[in-house]
Design a protein around this motif. Sequence first.
Motif, mmCIF file in Angstrom:
data_model
loop_
_atom_site.group_PDB
_atom_site.id
_atom_site.type_symbol
_atom_site.label_atom_id
_atom_site.label_comp_id
_atom_site.label_asym_id
_atom_site.label_seq_id
_atom_site.Cartn_x
_atom_site.Cartn_y
_atom_site.Cartn_z
ATOM 1 N N ALA A 179 67.585 43.789 52.966
ATOM 2 C CA ALA A 179 67.460 42.470 52.348
ATOM 3 C C ALA A 179 68.817 41.975 51.871
ATOM 4 O O ALA A 179 69.142 40.780 52.001
ATOM 5 N N GLN A 180 69.626 42.862 51.315
ATOM 6 C CA GLN A 180 70.963 42.476 50.859
ATOM 7 C C GLN A 180 71.836 42.026 52.037
ATOM 8 O O GLN A 180 72.561 41.028 51.957
ATOM 9 N N ALA A 181 71.730 42.762 53.156
ATOM 10 C CA ALA A 181 72.493 42.393 54.340
ATOM 11 C C ALA A 181 72.038 41.044 54.893
ATOM 12 O O ALA A 181 72.862 40.222 55.327
ATOM 13 N N LEU A 182 70.747 40.799 54.882
ATOM 14 C CA LEU A 182 70.222 39.516 55.349
ATOM 15 C C LEU A 182 70.681 38.371 54.453
ATOM 16 O O LEU A 182 71.026 37.285 54.934
ATOM 17 N N LYS A 183 70.690 38.627 53.152
ATOM 18 C CA LYS A 183 71.170 37.608 52.224
ATOM 19 C C LYS A 183 72.636 37.261 52.520
ATOM 20 O O LYS A 183 73.033 36.084 52.504
ATOM 21 N N SER A 184 73.423 38.278 52.811
ATOM 22 C CA SER A 184 74.840 38.055 53.116
ATOM 23 C C SER A 184 75.023 37.220 54.375
ATOM 24 O O SER A 184 76.046 36.544 54.544
ATOM 25 N N GLU A 185 74.006 37.253 55.269
ATOM 26 C CA GLU A 185 74.046 36.455 56.494
ATOM 27 C C GLU A 185 73.482 35.051 56.270
ATOM 28 O O GLU A 185 73.388 34.267 57.209
ATOM 29 N N GLY A 186 73.088 34.746 55.026
ATOM 30 C CA GLY A 186 72.588 33.414 54.715
ATOM 31 C C GLY A 186 71.107 33.203 54.954
ATOM 32 O O GLY A 186 70.634 32.059 54.987
ATOM 33 N N VAL A 187 70.348 34.305 55.111
ATOM 34 C CA VAL A 187 68.899 34.181 55.324
ATOM 35 C C VAL A 187 68.240 33.667 54.046
ATOM 36 O O VAL A 187 68.496 34.174 52.947
ATOM 37 N N LYS A 188 67.376 32.668 54.190
ATOM 38 C CA LYS A 188 66.773 31.997 53.033
ATOM 39 C C LYS A 188 65.876 32.942 52.229
ATOM 40 O O LYS A 188 65.952 32.993 50.997
ATOM 41 N N TYR A 189 65.017 33.671 52.929
ATOM 42 C CA TYR A 189 64.105 34.636 52.282
ATOM 43 C C TYR A 189 64.377 36.019 52.896
ATOM 44 O O TYR A 189 63.723 36.388 53.888
ATOM 45 N N PRO A 190 65.284 36.802 52.364
ATOM 46 C CA PRO A 190 65.500 38.142 52.925
ATOM 47 C C PRO A 190 64.211 38.966 52.967
ATOM 48 O O PRO A 190 63.874 39.552 53.991
ATOM 49 N N TYR A 191 63.489 39.024 51.836
ATOM 50 C CA TYR A 191 62.138 39.574 51.814
ATOM 51 C C TYR A 191 61.258 38.579 51.067
ATOM 52 O O TYR A 191 61.506 38.298 49.883
ATOM 53 N N ALA A 192 60.265 38.049 51.735
ATOM 54 C CA ALA A 192 59.350 37.102 51.082
ATOM 55 C C ALA A 192 58.301 37.885 50.307
ATOM 56 O O ALA A 192 57.586 38.714 50.881
ATOM 57 N N LEU A 193 58.213 37.634 49.005
ATOM 58 C CA LEU A 193 57.323 38.375 48.101
ATOM 59 C C LEU A 193 56.292 37.418 47.499
ATOM 60 O O LEU A 193 56.464 36.917 46.389
ATOM 61 N N PRO A 194 55.203 37.127 48.233
ATOM 62 C CA PRO A 194 54.227 36.145 47.746
ATOM 63 C C PRO A 194 53.281 36.717 46.690
ATOM 64 O O PRO A 194 52.269 37.337 47.005
#
Length: 423
Positions: A179-194
């Motif tokens: 999730a941290q790596a995805l965030k660094s790539e600019g992903v809006k929801y690295p892990y969606a936690l509904p």
Amino acid sequence: MAVQRGRTGTVAAVSALGLTAALAGCGLTGDSGDVTLKLVAADYGDSSANSSQKYWDSLAKEYEAKHEGVRVDVSVYSWSDVDRKVKELVEAGDAPDMAQIGAYADYADAGQLYKADDLVSIPVQADWISQLSNAGEVKGVQYGMPFAASTRLLFYNKTLFTQAGLTPPTTWDELAQDAQALKSEGVKYPYALPLGPEEAQAETMQWLLGGGGGYTDTLGTYSIDSTENTDTFTWLRDNLVAKKLTGPVAPGKLDRADAFAAFAKGQVGMLNGHPSLMGMAEDKGVKFGMVPMPGENGQNKISMGVADWMTAFKQNGHAEQIGDFLDFVYSEKNVLAFSRKYDLLPVTESASEVMSTDKRDADLKPFLDELPLSETYPVGETSWAQVSAAVKKRIGAAVTPTGNPAAVLSQLQATATSAQNTP
């Protein structure tokens, strides 16, 4: 569903009761003495084109052609309305003969339902997947007949994972790192936690199981504030939410439907999903993979399973006709047709065996594999509806940056204990 139950459940996919069910009356048509069975069912379709109303109308027409003197009148409602509509009909003294809904224990406890073995044949009962039929029991007697099922897997966006150089996680720590790596790539929801009010009870249960806990202990007593559960939500707060790895919407405000929609738009790196998400993602051209949901120390050995239920009310006294119709509903052919139409898991062993080897059902096999290892909500407890509602309302507060998981879970435990001890 819930299988959403969304199941979410939901599975989500949603169903509700038909308005004409309010006209059930005594169940007789005119002076002919013919029996009209009233069925209220949930809608698993996502448009008028694939509405469950069409499925049931076709099934009823086929049944009626071979059973002179019996009519089946089906009313379909969305999942947002179905349980409420059935409750209104029952309270008005106008219960349908059958209701295909999300919960049954209150009606069983009030003596309003037929027992399963008063209705369907022994071969049909023997064909139900055992953990689902067991989940349909209240005090050791089966009243809820499993109708549809689903399990959960971790969906991940293959394109986003490739761009970030990632492989699917098998532990919570790996999930947080991804999730941290995805965030660094600019992903809006690295892990969606509904954990919003739509289906928070499902996301909650999946995480509790991964941490070695759950809603209840091995004796069926609520254990929401256990050490394992508190540790799980503390981990979520500190390792995902506080590090802003769950996206721009606070988990307590994020509903499952919105999380699924964001995944289908390519905005989510990972989320906990059920089979209906496959079609949504494919329709939008999103390349995705599915793996078992990670646990604290490895892939979770127990998955969350969701079942929706068929129930039969005693009020109109049509046990023989109801049982014969349900034997038809639960035939292998009809269970397969319904499961395939709505990307749901069959509730019978015979249909499961067919789907596990048929190439046309290959996309559902990972979910089928999880079903024997799954654990369902404690739906046999009359208190579950109240507990589930409380979880939906409060659990999001446990993972806010300043949230207190122990306090929130303690409040939920108090609610559960009170509800379980209320006659």
